[in-house]
Structure formats: structure tokens, C-alpha cells
Design an enzyme around this catalytic site. Structure first.
Site, short mmCIF file in Angstrom:
data_model
loop_
_atom_site.label_atom_id
_atom_site.label_comp_id
_atom_site.label_asym_id
_atom_site.label_seq_id
_atom_site.Cartn_x
_atom_site.Cartn_y
_atom_site.Cartn_z
N ASP A 94 35.90 43.90 46.05
CA ASP A 94 37.06 44.12 46.92
C ASP A 94 38.39 43.95 46.22
OD1 ASP A 94 38.08 41.04 48.42
OD2 ASP A 94 36.87 41.28 46.62
N LYS A 122 48.85 20.48 40.60
CA LYS A 122 47.51 20.72 41.14
C LYS A 122 46.84 21.75 40.26
CE LYS A 122 49.09 24.26 44.41
NZ LYS A 122 49.34 24.63 45.81
N ASP A 142 37.67 44.01 40.17
CA ASP A 142 36.36 44.65 40.28
C ASP A 142 36.41 46.13 39.93
OD1 ASP A 142 35.17 42.25 41.31
OD2 ASP A 142 36.05 42.70 43.26
N THR A 191 30.72 36.60 39.44
CA THR A 191 31.83 35.90 40.08
C THR A 191 32.64 35.14 39.05
OG1 THR A 191 32.41 34.21 41.71
CG2 THR A 191 30.32 33.94 40.58
N LYS A 198 32.41 41.75 33.79
CA LYS A 198 31.74 42.40 34.92
C LYS A 198 31.41 43.85 34.59
CE LYS A 198 33.78 39.69 38.73
NZ LYS A 198 34.55 39.78 39.99
N PHE A 241 51.36 29.00 37.97
CA PHE A 241 49.92 29.09 37.71
C PHE A 241 49.62 30.39 36.96
CE2 PHE A 241 45.76 30.78 38.69
CZ PHE A 241 44.92 29.70 38.50
N ASP A 260 30.44 41.34 43.55
CA ASP A 260 31.44 40.28 43.46
C ASP A 260 31.11 39.24 44.54
OD1 ASP A 260 33.89 38.94 42.87
OD2 ASP A 260 34.82 39.95 44.55
N LYS A 261 31.68 38.05 44.44
CA LYS A 261 31.43 37.03 45.46
C LYS A 261 32.60 36.89 46.41
CE LYS A 261 31.94 32.60 44.96
NZ LYS A 261 32.65 32.21 46.19
N THR A 262 33.74 36.45 45.87
CA THR A 262 34.88 36.16 46.73
C THR A 262 35.43 37.45 47.36
OG1 THR A 262 35.45 34.29 45.33
CG2 THR A 262 37.15 35.09 46.82
#
Length: 1197
Positions: free
Chosen positions: A866, A616, A870, A731, A846, A593, A427-429
Site C-alpha cells: 500500500d 524518542k 512497495d 516488512t 523487497k 527523524f 507488505d505488513k503495515t
């Protein structure tokens, strides 16, 4: 008893789309009472006759594998599922028959020891789980005992229908129906981190009719009947009705508080118990993790099956020979083997019934040759793996002091698998990056603000040789200090004197800047918390991004400090007076959101009476909602967005519009109607309503926050790449951000050819606008297939001159690439690339990519992440590594190993992985060697005695060989041995490939050790029998009998197998010395002690050492000569291999031995195979750059 208590005067009913209005009775609620919806709860009446008739379970939960009643049968079943253990059970049972070549006790005792040790281990592990269960079940909660009296009781005592009061920061003990809270409108905040890994708070609200139940005394006469769905595992659904005061009210998930979630930011709540214990949704979801076994363990099973085949073959051949020899024993009255009395023998040697004798011998041989199978192998490996896991857990180099978290091997089954990882899927973040967002740049009205440099920009600068990065070598620290010298502020890394310290009022676009930062301070769901001691304000936000926005607004003069039920209050700088003023905005609606909307909006009324929609969201959804006259700065803003994405920043577009009264009233009516719906289409209806109001927006600008790389990530990736491990990044971020993070951590580099697979082509966009789903799917799949084939062609074209390729694919394309008829082509392309980055990947994608790599390559995969998204990937991979970060513990709870930082993966794999793989591989090979060396002597002796079924050794010699005289040294090797030190594992990372290629546990190496065992057994047997054959054994002239020959052979075997261990070990410790020499000494001690027992117990070993062996010089000469002869072949082979055909670890050992480990030229020569054109990492990047410079110089010549 609570006498009113402190209650917060907040009404959030109009804020969140799910908490407003009275729900109507429709759709699912019509199924109440039918199949799947039969649960009836009598609230506040758990002791009523009707409640007892329902016979619902209590709230006791159990995570243990066994109970007192089931431990013995279930544990025994688990043990005898292993084929080796079952075999020894059968032979142990046969040992009670006359066919046994040894006593039954000597056969059963070792099995009892081995099975007992494993069962004790299982029992200890289950007892620990039991202790955790006791702690959870004995937690206290306030429950209503009647007459408005509440008192504490244990969780386990709760019953369906009980009324409980839960205080702030306490966990919910069961699935509760929310009745009321400390807030007037009965809302509460819930943290569901234990359920879904999310740290953001969820808002729940009780029915309006029960919101008055705000004190203990009011439950004196409260009664209600809840009819709802039966227990199920769906965390996000709940259908039911409450009958109260002769009226029925529909219930939804917003009234359900799930067990193991926590009450936050709410003083207390009252709730009715709906589901208890195993019926709660979290327990319904607690499925057992997938069973994972290492490749080494699976191969070990195949070896055991092979040895069974060898054993059966030997027994079969011996039995045929025995049958023929028995038949020939009596020929015309002449007895060939007269000493067996074939003329007067029972069936075992009866020449007249030779076929039966052969069958009986076959059964005897199966028992006798059983020593080929190491009975203590399984339990020894389990002990070793547990000890290895303890070493991993205690490794100080993998302890993260900042969060006080060490590494934690949650399972010991996969230790050696850590040394065989071929592909890492990350994973990235939160894994490669910190998931700690910092507001660093923004674009307002076409003007870019923020002078800081990100890690990615510095990496890009290094790639391009830009001098700017040398001015910021200290990372972001120099940027965190604001102009007035204040301490760094978490979440704020912005520096620009044009807007800081109130200077924005002098900017030409000051009006836009004011609206921009006001929007950041208003458009959110954060909750301010004031420290009463210091007056400082902190924020409880749903995500790190949102916290960074609110903090940035505060630091730039727009401080959000108070939220009420319908207002948000700010302290902001008035550009006219130049002073801080307090402004309050009436909060009308929050449009939340979600992953479909990809935006969030609030509708507020300003003090001037204007109704404002502040929004936003992601650029791809916001830009299409701009008004024609509201996008004056779109081109400049998009340029800045692209720059921010190039710098690896996460971006959002900010926009607003004014609403007139009539338009808002119409929207609000439709919105309330949509929220009141309880149909399956509720969310879709809400989205349709919000879609109509979120349009014709006026662009304000864009934000950019940095998710910084974790410490040590580039170094870790560099070392893993040099070790030959492939690294894939999966990601959810957009492609530009992922690519630049790839550059920052050196997964990508300048000159690396990028194969980009995307569906952003004009043709596909045209089809998407037309909206024909079938045509879009067909064209998209065809486009992906063509791009994959083109990429494959590029790889093929470069095969003669190897180049580094990177594959980058977005989520839309990945969906088609993972289809059955395309996935193998995609995998072949990906395998040929140096690095792979999958962008915009969903959690399911994933997991599917991980499954594809695992099944398609047939090699070991490791997934690391994390977050809750995941979990599927971690469970699908051969090894799942969870990062104990800020996104909750769901990933850790689903992982096999937990670490605090990505950088610790380097030590986990290159050091512990390599050591564990080598230790377990060598340990298993040695186990089979020592058992073959012992068991084959039995076969040779039986062949020597015409396959008579007589063992060469005393019964207890046979039984204790595997338990006491040869097992402890191999356990010590499995725990302590090191071929090279940790420093050399890092210095020569290609050493790791020995595990990836399975060199140390290949069939060639296994058969080599087996051959060594057969050779050793033959040398021991023939040398001992020839040395003791005819001549007198002692001074009295007596020849050696079976007892002397057996004891001598056994002594030689003990010496040989233990000295063989000494030759195989690379790293001696005091414990290994103690176990090796102690095992040999223990044999002599046992021989003395056992021989001193009465002849009825010691049988053939009675005083054998004192009276026969010790006084005889030939015995001592044999025990010197035979072990040396048995080891000389292995020693010669090892010496020749070390000198002329060294394995990689042998080369490193030689360098260390000669003291040349600091010779840079020699080390570079040994390391050179680590750097191939396909290698990633900054070392490979520097090497590639040097090669390019060299080529340019060569071309100039």
C-alpha cells in the site's frame, strides 16, 4: 487584487534543520553555467527577448500514446508486430496476385475488421487518457499579467518565468521557486502524496530576501534571474542561484515546489515558474510501467508458431506432391489430367516447368491453409479481457463501503494470471494491518500501564488456551470506551484507572509520568487545528504513530493546543494545585527523524528557564545513548518492551536530559553552520552535530501502539493457504513484531519449527564494535551461509516425516542472502518452508526478493502493498496489487489491480482468478480446435484434388467463418462460463491449483483439442464426400459438384463447432444460447441472402441453398448424421473421464449435481488434500492441534 491578506505570524526558521540561515556559495553552485547546469530563468519577464531566445517548452503535458498525426502509423505498427497479423497482411497482399485461391476482397475484409476493431479499442483508451490530459491542462491558476495584476489562466498557458499565486489545498501547476507565503518567514506546508506516496507534510521555505513579496502589488517591479540545473528526474535535489538586487543567493531543494504536490495548512504562496510541462520533475519520473504479459498469452504465441510450422509443412509436402503430379501430367504426348490442359497451360500447371509450378503452389497453399491460424483470436481475447475486467470492477463483494472504493483492474492483460499465482509477497503495515495506530500501552519508570489486549495477545491466548481472551471476544471495542462512557477516540485505545482522569498524580512515580506525557505532547511536528464551531482540536501529523502519541497525551491530561514560530503551548494538570494550567515552551530546535537516525528530538526552554532535550526513538539507538545514572529502570523497561513486541506492538523509547547554556550555545552555532552548508555532505555534517548533543539521556519509559490487523485477514490467509498458495511477508518492522503478527494471522503456529537467520550473534557484534568493514562483511556472509545450510539440513532430515517450517530472516542477513553466490541456496531453503517472513526489509530488498522468487521458481508471483516503499516490489512481480489505504496512491498508481482491503484478495484470486484462467484457457483451446477443424478440411479437399490449389468453399464462406459463424459463442464462453459457482470456489479452495499447475492449458490438453480438431475435420470431409460421391444428389439425377459439397461440408462444420461449444460450456446463460444457436441460424440466413445476389457476386453460392440444398433430403440427413458423428468421440471421452478419472472441478460438479454438497463427510474427503503438514492458516492450525492431541492419546495407550 490581494490587499495584504491574512498572514500567519509564524517563524519556523529555528525549528526545522533545513530552513534556517543563509546558505553559502560552495560545491555544486560553482558548477552553475556548466554542463547540466545551464538553465536561465528570467523571473517575472516571460516575454523578454532573452526568455524567448531560450525557447523553453510550454506547460502542456500529454500522457496519450498517440496523436492525431501518429495514431494511424503507430497503431498499425503495433498491430502488425503480432506475427499472426503480419502473416495475414502478407497473404492479403498476395491475394491480389493470380496465385490467390480466393478473391482479394474476401481476404482483406476480415483483416480490416479485426485490425480495425483493435485500433478502435486502442483509440477509445487513448481518448480517455486525452480527456484526463485536457482536464489537467485546463485547471486554473492565478498568474501575474503585469502591473501587480493577477488573473486566472489555464495551466497549459504557463511559461517559464511566470509568477503564480497558489491557494490553500491547490496543486502546484509546475515546478515553482517559492518566493513568499502567508507566513512571515515565507514557509509553507506541502503534501507530496502524489509524488512519493507519503501523507506527512513537508516544510518548505523561501529565501529571506524575497519573503517581503506578500501582496500582488509588490510584484509590479520585481525582477530576478535564476540560474539552475537542467531538467532531471531527481525529486530530492535542486541546485541553483538567484540574482536579485545585484546579489546572488544559493538555492536548494527547500525552495522548490514540485508539480502535482499540494499546498496544505498555508493560505497562499507566490512562486516563479522554473520547469514546465515535460521538464518538470514529476513528468521526468513518469516512466512507462514494465510490460507484463501472462504466461497463457506467451504460451499462446508458441502455439501459433507451432501451427505455422504445421502450416508450412503441409504446404511444403503438398507442393512437392503437386510438382511431381504436374511433371507426370504430360508423358510422351499423353495427358494424364487432360482437364487441366498441361499441353497448353500457363506456368501453374505447366508440366515442362514443374519446379516453378511447385513453388507457385507453395505460395498458394500458404494463403489457403492460413485458416489454421485464427485471425480473430487476438481481438476476441482483448474483448473478453476487457469485459472480465469490468466484472471485476463491478463486483459488489469487493467494494469497500467505508472508503467508497471498489476493486479496479488497471490493466486487463493479466486476468488469467490471477488464477495461476503460486506465491504472494505481502507488505505488513497497511496491507495486513490497518496502518491506523492506537496508543494502547506504555511503560513509565519501570511500571507497565495499559490493561488492554491486542489482536496478537488474543491469538496467543487462543494458542495457549488462556481464559483471558474469552473475556475480550469483542476485540478492542470494549477497550475503546473509557471509564466515563465517552465515545471511542480514534488513535486512543488505552485503559488504566491508575493514570486516567488525573489519577497519575497519586502514583509513586508521578514526576516521571508528568515528564513522560509532557514529552509526548512536545516532541513532535504535529500541527493543531481547532474546529471553530465545536472548539475540538485535531492534529495534522507526519505519521499515524505521531498522531496517536499527541492524542494520548491530550486524553491523559497533557493537551497540545497551540504552536507558534518559537513556542509550543500545552494545557496540563498541575499536580500541586490539581487544576489545569497553560504552559508554554520555547521551541529552540527540532532534530528530525530519518531512517538513519531512527529517532527524533526537540530542544525547548521551559517557563522556568531550563533547556531540555526531549527525545524518542527505536530501542536499539536510544538505549546506547543513556547516561550511566539515567538507566535506573532499563531492565524493567526492556522486559516490558519485549512483552510489547510479543504482543505485536510498535515501540519507542522516551528519554530526556537538561542542557546548560554554554553547551547549547556551542551546539546551536555548529548546528546553524551545518544547516547553512549546501555541500553533498550536508546531512552527514548535521548528523554528526546532533550525535554530540543526543547523549547522556535519562530514561523515562517506552510507548506501545497497535497497528491492528485488517478485517478478514486471518480468514483470507487461511483460504489462500488451503488453495496451495505460498505467502511471504516482507516488512520493515523488527523481528519480534513481525513474528507475532505472523501468529495473529496464522502464518505461524505453535509446533511449527522456526528457522531464524540473523546477525545478532555475539561474534558479529564484537566485530561491529571494532568497525572493520571487510572483516564484518566476510564474517556476516559466512554466518548467513552457515545458517542457511543448517536450515536446509533440518528440511532434509524431516523429508520422510513432513513437518511445517517457517523461515524468518532479518534485513542485514537478507542483504547477504541475496548475493549472487548465495541467493539460490536461500531460495531453495525458503521454498521448502511453509511461510517466510523477511524483517527490516528495505524497498530495494523487497524488489530483489520478488525478482528472486519470480525468476528462481519460474512460477507466477503476486506482490501486494500500500505504500511508496512497495512500488518496486509491485512492478517486479508478475502481478502487482495495490491497497488503496492511507499511505497515498503511489502503490495503486504502480499496480496492475487495486483493491481496498487485503481480504478481497481471496475473492480476486479464488473466484475471479480461477474463472478468468479457465475461461481464457478453454477459449484459446477452442479457438485452435475450431480453426483446425475448418482448415484441415481445406487440406483434405486439396489432397483429394491432387493439391490443385482449389478451395473447397466459396471465397466469402472462407472469410466470414472466423468473424461471424464461430467467434461469438467463444466470446460468450470467455465472459460468462463458470465450472463451479463462487460459493464452491470458497468451499473447495484447492480447485485453484488447477491454474497454478496449469492443468487446463497444458501441452497435453492443447494437443488433445488439436487432435479433436483434426479428427472432426476428417469425419466431416470423408463422411460428406462418401455420402455425396456417386449417387444422384437430387430428384433430377444430378451429382454433387464442388459447390454442393463445399456448402454441405461448411454447414456440417458450423453445426459441429457450435455444438462442441455447447458441450464444453458448464454454465449456460441466455446470451450463450443466443450466440450458439444464433451463429447457426446466421449461417442459414447468410446462405439465403448471399445466394440471392447476382451470380457475379455470389459465384458458386448462387441460389445454392434454395435450389440445391434445401429441397434435398440427403442434405438434411447429412447435417444430422455428420455433426453427431463428429461429436461422439469427444462426448465419449468426456463421459469416461468424468466417471472414472475426474478432474478436481469435475468432482465438485458431480457433488453439486447429486445434491451432496452439504454432506460434511463427503466434503471433508474432497477437501482433505487442502490440509497438508506444510499448510498455514487457522484451519491447518486446528488440524495440527487435533493431530497432536490424537498422538498424545495414542502414546498414552
Amino acid at each position: 487584487m490581494r490587499g495584504g491578506g491574512r498572514r500567519r505570524k509564524l517563524h519556523f526558521s529555528k525549528i526545522y534543520s533545513f530552513t534556517c540561515g543563509k546558505s553559502s556559495m560552495r560545491d555544486e553552485h560553482s558548477q552553475i553555467g556548466g554542463p547540466g547546469y545551464s538553465r536561465v530563468v528570467y523571473c517575472n519577464e516571460p516575454d523578454s527577448f532573452e526568455a524567448h531566445m531560450r525557447n523553453y517548452g510550454d506547460n502542456y503535458v500529454r500522457s496519450t500514446k498517440y496523436t492525431v498525426a501518429t495514431f494511424l502509423p503507430k497503431s498499425l505498427f503495433e498491430q502488425f508486430r503480432r506475427v499472426a497479423n503480419f502473416y495475414f497482411l502478407v497473404t492479403g497482399t498476395l491475394a491480389f496476385t493470380p496465385l490467390a485461391p480466393f478473391t482479394a476482397v474476401s481476404a482483406i475484409i476480415p483483416l480490416i475488421i479485426v485490425i480495425g476493431a483493435t485500433m478502435v479499442k486502442e483509440g477509445i483508451e487513448d481518448w480517455r487518457r486525452k480527456q484526463q490530459d485536457i482536464e489537467v491542462n485546463n485547471r486554473k491558476v492565478n498568474v501575474h499579467y503585469g502591473n501587480g495584476v493577477f488573473d486566472y489562466t489555464a495551466w497549459r498557458n504557463l511559461r517559464v518565468g511566470d509568477i503564480v499565486r497558489v491557494e490553500k489545498d491547490e496543486f502546484f501547476p509546475t515546478d515553482l521557486l517559492l518566493l513568499s507565503s502567508s507566513y512571515d518567514d515565507a514557509i509553507c506546508y506541502v503534501e507530496t502524496m502524489n509524488l512519493d506516496g507519503e501523507t506527512n507534510l513537508k516544510l518548505k521555505q523561501a529565501l529571506e530576501v524575497t519573503s517581503f513579496l506578500q501582496e500582488d502589488s509588490k510584484f509590479n517591479d520585481f525582477n530576478a534571474i535564476v540560474k539552475c540545473e537542467d531538467p532531471n528526474a531527481n525529486l530530492y535535489s535542486f541546485v541553483g542561484t538567484m540574482e536579485f538586487d545585484k546579489q546572488q543567493f544559493p538555492l536548494s531543494p527547500q525552495q522548490l515546489l514540485l508539480r502535482d504536490s499540494k499546498l496544505r495548512n498555508t493560505d497562499y504562496i507566490y512562486g516563479a515558474v522554473i520547469f514546465t510541462g515535460p521538464d518538470t520533475k514529476v513528468i521526468q519520473n513518469s516512466t512507462a510501467p514494465p510490460s507484463k504479459r501472462s504466461r497463457v498469452e506467451k504460451k499462446m504465441d508458441k502455439i501459433i508458431y507451432f501451427l505455422f510450422c504445421v502450416l508450412f509443412t503441409m504446404a511444403f509436402v503438398g507442393s512437392i506432391y503437386f510438382g511431381i503430379a504436374t511433371k507426370d501430367d504430360l508423358n510422351n504426348g499423353i495427358m494424364k489430367r487432360w482437364y487441366l490442359r498441361p499441353d497448353n497451360s500457363r506456368i501453374f500447371f505447366d508440366a515442362k516447368r514443374a519446379p516453378y509450378a511447385a513453388i507457385y503452389h507453395f505460395l498458394t497453399a500458404l494463403m489457403l491453409y492460413g485458416y489454421f491460424i485464427p485471425i480473430s483470436l487476438y481481438v476476441s481475447i482483448e474483448i473478453v479481457k476487457v469485459l472480465q475486467s469490468i466484472f471485476i470492477n463491478q463486483d459488489i463483494h469487493m467494494y469497500y463501503e467505508e472508503s467508497d472504493k471498489p476493486a479496479h483492474a488497471r490493466t486487463s492483460n493479466l486476468n488469467e494470471e490471477l488464477g495461476q499465482v503460486d506465491t504472494i509477497l505481502s507488505d505488513k503495515t497497511g496491507t495486513l494491518t490497518c496502518n491506523s495506530m492506537e496508543f494502547i500501552k506504555c511503560s513509565v519508570a519501570g511500571t507497565a500501564y495499559g490493561r488492554g489486549y491486542t489482536e496478537v495477545e488474543r491469538a496467543m491466548g487462543r494458542r495457549n488456551g488462556s481464559p483471558l481472551v474469552h473475556q475480550h471476544l469483542s476485540g478492542g471495542d470494549n477497550l475503546k470506551d473509557s471509564t466515563d462512557g465517552k465515545a471511542p477516540i480514534k488513535g486512543f485505545n488505552f485503559k488504566d484507572e491508575r493514570v486516567m482522569n488525573g489519577n497519575w498524580v497519586n502514583e509513586p512515580n508521578a514526576e516521571y509520568i508528568q515528564k513522560f506525557f509532557s514529552l509526548l505532547a512536545i516532541c513532535h511536528t504535529a500541527i493543531p487545528e481547532v474546529d471553530e464551531a465545536t472548539g475540538n482540536i485535531s492534529y495534522e501529523a507526519e505519521s499515524p504513530d505521531e498522531a496517536a502519541f499527541v492524542i494520548a497525551a491530550r486524553e491523559l491530561g497533557f493537551e497540545f493546543y497551540k504552536r507558534t514560530q518559537t513556542t509550543i503551548s500545552l494545557r496540563e494538570l498541575d499536580p500541586v494545585s490539581g487544576k489545569k494550567v497553560e504552559r508554554t515552551y520555547s521551541l529552540l530546535n527540532v532534530l528530525e527523524f530519518n531512517s538513519t537516525r531512527k529517532r527524533m528530538s526537540v530542544i525547548v526552554r521551559s517557563e522556568g528557564g531550563k533547556i531540555l532535550l526531549l527525545s524518542k526513538g527505536a530501542d536499539n539507538v536510544m538505549l546506547e545513548r543513556l547516561a550511566r545514572n539515567g538507566s535506573d529502570f532499563e531492565e524493567e523497561t526492556m522486559e516490558h518492551l519485549n512483552e510489547y513486541a510479543d504482543a505485536g506492538l510498535r515501540t519507542l523509547i522516551l528519554a530526556y536530559r537538561e542542557l546548560d547554556e554554554d553547551e547549547y550555545k556551542e551546539f546551536n552555532q555548529n548546528f546553524i553552520k551545518a544547516k547553512n552548508s549546501v555541500s553533498a555532505e550536508r546531512e552527514t555534517v548535521i548528523d554528526e552535530v546532533t550525535e554530540k548533543i543526543e547523549k547522556d539521556l535519562i530514561l523515562l519509559g517506552a510507548t506501545a501502539v497497535e497497528d491492528k490487523l485488517q478485517n478478514g485477514v486471518p480468514d483470507c490467509i487461511d483460504k489462500l493457504a488451503q488453495a496451495g498458495i505460498k505467502i511471504w511477508v516482507l516488512t520493515g518492522d523488527k523481528m519480534e513484531t513481525a513474528i507475532n503478527i505472523g501468529f495473529a494471522c496464522s502464518l505461524l503456529r505453535q509446533g511449527m519449527k522456526q528457522i531464524v537467520i540473523t546477525l545478532e550473534s555475539p561474534e558479529i557484534k564484537v566485530l561491529e564494535k571494532e568497525g572493520e568493514k571487510e572483516a564484518i562483511a566476510t564474517a556476516s556472509k559466512g554466518s548467513v551461509l552457515n545458517q542457511i545450510n543448517r536450515g536446509k539440513a533440518q528440511l532434509t532430515a524431516s523429508s520422510r516425516n513432513p513437518e511445517a517450517f517457517a523461515l524468518i530472516i532479518d534485513g542485514k542477513s537478507l542483504a547477504y542472502a541475496l548475493e549472487d553466490d548465495v541467493k539460490n541456496l536461500f531460495l531453495n531453503l525458503a521454498i521448502g518452508c511453509a511461510s517466510v517472513i523477511c524483517c527490516r526489509s528495505s524497498p530495494k530488498q523487497k524488489a530483489l526478493v520478488t525478482r528472486l522468487v519470480k525468476s528462481g521458481t519460474g512460477k507466477t508471483t503476486l506482490a501486494i502493498g500500500d505504500g511508496a516503499n512497495d512500488v518496486g516490489m509491485l512492478q517486479e512481480a508478475d502481478i502487482g496489487v495495490g491497497i488503496s489505504g492511507v499511505e497515498g496512491m503511489q502503490a495503486v498508481m504502480s499496480s496492475d489491480i487495486a483493491i481496498a482491503q487485503f481480504q478481497y484478495l481471496e475473492r480476486l484470486l479464488l473466484v475471479h482468478g480461477h474463472w478468468c484462467y479457465r475461461r481464457i484457457s478453454s477459449m484459446i483451446c477452442y479457438f485452435f480446435y475450431k480453426n483446425i477443424a475448418f482448415g484441415f478440411t481445406l487440406f483434405l479437399y486439396e489432397a483429394h484434388t491432387s493439391f490443385s490449389g482449389t478451395p473447397a468453399y466459396n471465397d466469402w464462406f472462407l472469410s466470414l467463418y472466423n468473424v461471424f459463424f464461430s467467434s461469438l459463442p467463444v466470446v460468450a464462453m470467455g465472459v460468462f462460463d463458470q465450472d463451479v459457482s463462487a460459493r464452491f470456489c470458497f468451499k473447495f479452495p484447492l480447485l485453484y491449483q488447477e491454474g497454478v499447475q496449469n492443468i487446463l492449458f497444458s501441452w497435453r490438453r492443447i494437443f488433445g483439442w488439436m487432435l479433436n480438431g483434426f479428427t472432426t475435420a476428417a469425419i466431416i470431409f470423408f463422411f460428406c464426400t462418401k455420402a455425396l460421391a456417386h449417387q444422384a444428389f437430387n430428384s433430377e439425377g444430378k451429382t454433387a459438384g464442388r459447390d454442393i459439397l463445399g456448402a454441405t461440408m461448411y454447414t456440417c462444420t458450423v453445426w459441429v463447432v457450435n455444438l462442441q461449444m455447447a458441450l464444453a460450456i458448464s454454465y449456460f446463460t441466455l446470451i450463450q444460447h443466443l450466440f450458439i444457436w444464433g451463429s447457426i441460424a446466421l449461417w442459414y440466413i447468410f446462405l439465403l441472402a448471399y445466394g440471392a445476389m447476382s451470380p457475379s457476386l455470389s459465384t458458386t453460392a448462387y441460389k445454392i441453398f434454395i435450389e440445391a440444398l434445401a429441397p434435398t433430403p440427403s442434405f438434411w440427413l447429412i447435417t444430422i448424421f455428420v455433426p453427431v458423428s463428429g461429436l461422439i468421440l469427444f462426448f465419449t471421452y468426456s463421459a469416461v473421464q468424468m466417471r472414472f478419472f475426474p478432474m478436481y472441478h469435475r468432482t465438485i460438479q458431480w457433488i453439486r449435481y447429486e445434491g451432496t454438497s452439504n454432506d460434511p463427510k463427503l466434503c471433508d474427503m474432497v477437501r482433505q488434500r487442502s490440509l497438508r503438514p506444510q499448510t498455514v492458516g487457522f484451519t491447518a492450525r486446528l488440524a495440527a492441534r487435533a493431530n497432536r492431541i490424537k498422538d498424545r492419546h495414542h502414546n498414552r495407550r
